[in-house]
Write an enzyme that holds these catalytic residues in place. Structure first.
Site, PDB file in Angstrom:
ATOM      1  N   ASN A 160       0.801  -1.236   0.000  1.00  0.00           N
ATOM      2  CA  ASN A 160       0.000   0.000   0.000  1.00  0.00           C
ATOM      3  C   ASN A 160       0.832   1.283   0.000  1.00  0.00           C
ATOM      4  O   ASN A 160       0.514   2.222  -0.728  1.00  0.00           O
ATOM      5  CB  ASN A 160      -1.011  -0.016   1.144  1.00  0.00           C
ATOM      6  CG  ASN A 160      -0.365  -0.106   2.509  1.00  0.00           C
ATOM      7  OD1 ASN A 160       0.781  -0.524   2.638  1.00  0.00           O
ATOM      8  ND2 ASN A 160      -1.096   0.286   3.528  1.00  0.00           N
ATOM      9  N   GLU A 256       3.503  -4.937  12.383  1.00  0.00           N
ATOM     10  CA  GLU A 256       2.575  -3.814  12.164  1.00  0.00           C
ATOM     11  C   GLU A 256       1.483  -4.363  11.258  1.00  0.00           C
ATOM     12  O   GLU A 256       1.720  -4.596  10.065  1.00  0.00           O
ATOM     13  CB  GLU A 256       3.291  -2.649  11.474  1.00  0.00           C
ATOM     14  CG  GLU A 256       4.421  -2.018  12.280  1.00  0.00           C
ATOM     15  CD  GLU A 256       3.934  -1.108  13.390  1.00  0.00           C
ATOM     16  OE1 GLU A 256       2.702  -0.990  13.585  1.00  0.00           O
ATOM     17  OE2 GLU A 256       4.787  -0.517  14.066  1.00  0.00           O
ATOM     18  N   CYS A 290      -3.452   1.212   6.631  1.00  0.00           N
ATOM     19  CA  CYS A 290      -3.720   0.424   7.847  1.00  0.00           C
ATOM     20  C   CYS A 290      -4.523   1.230   8.839  1.00  0.00           C
ATOM     21  O   CYS A 290      -5.449   0.730   9.458  1.00  0.00           O
ATOM     22  CB  CYS A 290      -2.408  -0.048   8.453  1.00  0.00           C
ATOM     23  SG  CYS A 290      -1.246   1.290   8.803  1.00  0.00           S
ATOM     24  N   GLU A 465       7.052   0.641  16.384  1.00  0.00           N
ATOM     25  CA  GLU A 465       8.128   1.172  15.546  1.00  0.00           C
ATOM     26  C   GLU A 465       8.118   2.686  15.686  1.00  0.00           C
ATOM     27  O   GLU A 465       7.103   3.279  16.067  1.00  0.00           O
ATOM     28  CB  GLU A 465       7.942   0.753  14.080  1.00  0.00           C
ATOM     29  CG  GLU A 465       8.072  -0.761  13.917  1.00  0.00           C
ATOM     30  CD  GLU A 465       8.816  -1.189  12.675  1.00  0.00           C
ATOM     31  OE1 GLU A 465       8.536  -0.624  11.610  1.00  0.00           O
ATOM     32  OE2 GLU A 465       9.674  -2.076  12.770  1.00  0.00           O
TER      33      GLU A 465
END
Ligand code: NAD
Length: 486
Positions: A160, A256, A290, A465
């Site tokens: 993405n 993630e 996301c 992160e």
């Protein structure tokens, strides 16, 4: 295979700026290839290398060889080299952006924007203070907390926002003194290969390796004994496989994963501002983010006003190929995602009481285009509400009681992001404390910054992160205690 396919196949080549993988400082074309599809046409337009296991082994071996010298390099020097990487990326925004648009689908201005943001992010990340700490020096002993790099990191990214996610992994792995083997999605490998090729001369050989190939390549990485940590961004289902596979070699793992972010709009919200922020989040990158708004909970007293405001914004978005400067939204990135989102819309049409307020058009013909779509009248157990749609279709759900809205927002296995829209930010902040998500924004949705650790609660992730906390996940904590007197 038909004659036409064979002819097409013979026409396909590797683009000049992405002519191979970066292994040990050299560009390696390999002997096996995957086809890369342009989602605006549904047809393959180029080839990318399909790494063999031996090529992965070469990349890991090169990264291991490079590790001692790189980890011993002064942090100021690593920072300076990564700043040069960011500058080079920015300088190459146009050619890499064109490749990104063709393989990913997003409008060229968005592709160039992603690259510019990635470069800025890298510059910001490498300013973070990740130095060791003195815990105490009390005359009895001196106790230090040191942070040591792990070795070779394996970075695995989705399709993405390939350049942004590659950049986060390059910045964090290399700044902390690790070396990296980076694998982009087989659906969007070219922009990351072009990135590796563009910066190859800046970094010592083996410090950054970029390999491309199918999903098998990812699985080989997660089981590879030469890799110390996996930084993975992708779906929940694959994340689970990564965690299982990494167990064999006790790899450090950061995941993630997906989200199903709620936006809760309170009766006192600024409706125009809320509609701006929600539409931008839900339809940006064709809904393939996301941390996009994936469920809207609106108070019944303002539902009509918010729906109308959202419809105005959705209808203003022009859908078309990313190469057309007039397009504000491109196609979905791949056929599987297109079919999934089309299926969710089909399901809405067959659900009594549900209503497509705007959009709902799944274009036939070439490419994977779906109009921005707003749905009302769904129950919370509808697939569009329960699942991560990852496309430009957003359900608007109504509530009367705030406690009920919070409980419904939390009634999901996901926990990535959430937003609260209110003219009382203190109240929004109090509500945030009751939301099960890694990040909650008041009066905006999404956006991450270099200094704020980013990640998911529940099934949306494992670890963080960015920020100092994220950087630390690329390091092993070591306590060193020295007696003050012998
Ligand atoms: P995916 O899980 O299908 O693929 C992601 C990557 O994993 C690809 O590079 C793929 O080749 C690789 N892979 C596939 N099988 C593997 C295996 N067995 N072992 C190791 N690697 C393997 O995800 P996707 O469809 O490319 O991306 C979409 C998903 O990514 C969405 O759920 C989205 O929410 C999530 N995402 C999360 C974040 C975040 O920061 N939380 C950011 C972007 C995207």
């Amino acid at each position: 295979m038909s004659d036409t396919m064979e002819r097409t196949r013979a026409d396909l080549v590797l683009p000049d700026i992405a002519s191979g993988m970066l292994i040990d400082g050299a560009i390696v074309t390999g002997e096996h290839f995957i086809e890369v599809i342009d989602p605006a046409t549904g047809a393959p337009f180029a080839l990318a290398p399909d790494a063999t296991r031996a090529e992965l082994d070469q990349a890991v071996a090169a990264a291991r060889r490079a590790f001692p010298a790189w980890s011993a390099t002064a942090i100021e020097e690593r920072r300076a080299l990564l700043v040069r990487v960011a500058e080079r990326l920015r300088a190459q925004a146009e050619p890499i952006g064109k490749l990104l648009t063709t393989e990913q689908g997003k409008p060229l201005s968005d592709a160039i924007g992603e690259i510019a943001r990635a470069a800025a992010h890298m510059e910001g990340l490498v300013q973070l203070d990740i130095s060791d700490q003195l815990l105490r020096d009390d005359g009895y002993e001196r106790v230090e907390i040191r942070h040591r790099p792990l070795g070779v990191v394996g970075g695995i990214t989705p399709w993405n926002v390939p350049i942004m996610l590659a950049t986060l992994k390059i910045a964090q792995a290399l700044y902390t003194g690790n070396t990296l083997v980076l694998k982009p999605s087989p659906l969007t490998p070219l922009s990351t290969l072009a990135y590796g090729q563009a910066i190859a001369d800046i970094l010592p050989a083996g410090v950054l390796n970029v390999v491309s190939g199918g999903n098998d390549l990812g699985a080989w990485m997660t089981g590879h004994p030469g890799i110390a940590k996996i930084s993975f961004t992708g779906s929940v289902a694959t994340g689970r496989r990564v965690l299982e596979s990494a167990a064999g070699t006790f790899k450090r793992v950061t995941l993630e994963l997906g989200g199903n972010d709620p936006a809760i709009v309170l009766p006192d919200a600024d409706i125009e501002a809320a509609a701006d922020g929600i539409a931008r989040s839900a339809f940006g990158n064709c809904g393939q983010i996301c941390m996009a708004v994936k469920r809207v909970f609106v108070h019944s007293s303002i539902q009509d006003a918010l729906l109308n405001a959202l419809v105005v914004r959705a209808e203003a978005i022009r859908v078309g190929p990313g190469t057309d400067p007039e397009s504000r939204m491109g196609p979905l990135q791949n056929k599987m995602q297109f079919d999934k989102v089309a299926g969710l819309i089909h399901d809405v049409r067959n659900t009594p009481g549900a209503r497509i307020v705007t959009g709902g058009t799944v274009r036939t013909g070439k490419g994977y285009f779906i109009e921005p779509t707003i749905v009302a009248g769904l129950a919370d157990d509808a697939p569009l509400v329960r699942e991560e749609q990852f496309g430009p279709v957003v359900p608007v759900l109504v509530y009367d009681d705030l406690d009920d809205a919070i409980a419904r927002a939390n009634a999901t296995e996901f926990g990535l992001g959430a937003s609260i829209w209110t003219s009382d930010p203190a109240k929004g902040s109090e509500i945030a404390g009751r939301i099960e998500a890694g990040q909650v924004w008041i009066n905006r949705h999404g956006g991450n910054t270099k200094d704020a650790p980013f990640g998911g609660a529940k099934y949306s992730g494992y670890g963080r992160e960015q920020g100092v906390a994220g950087m630390r996940s690329y390091m092993e904590l070591q306590v060193v205690a020295t007696p003050s007197r012998q």
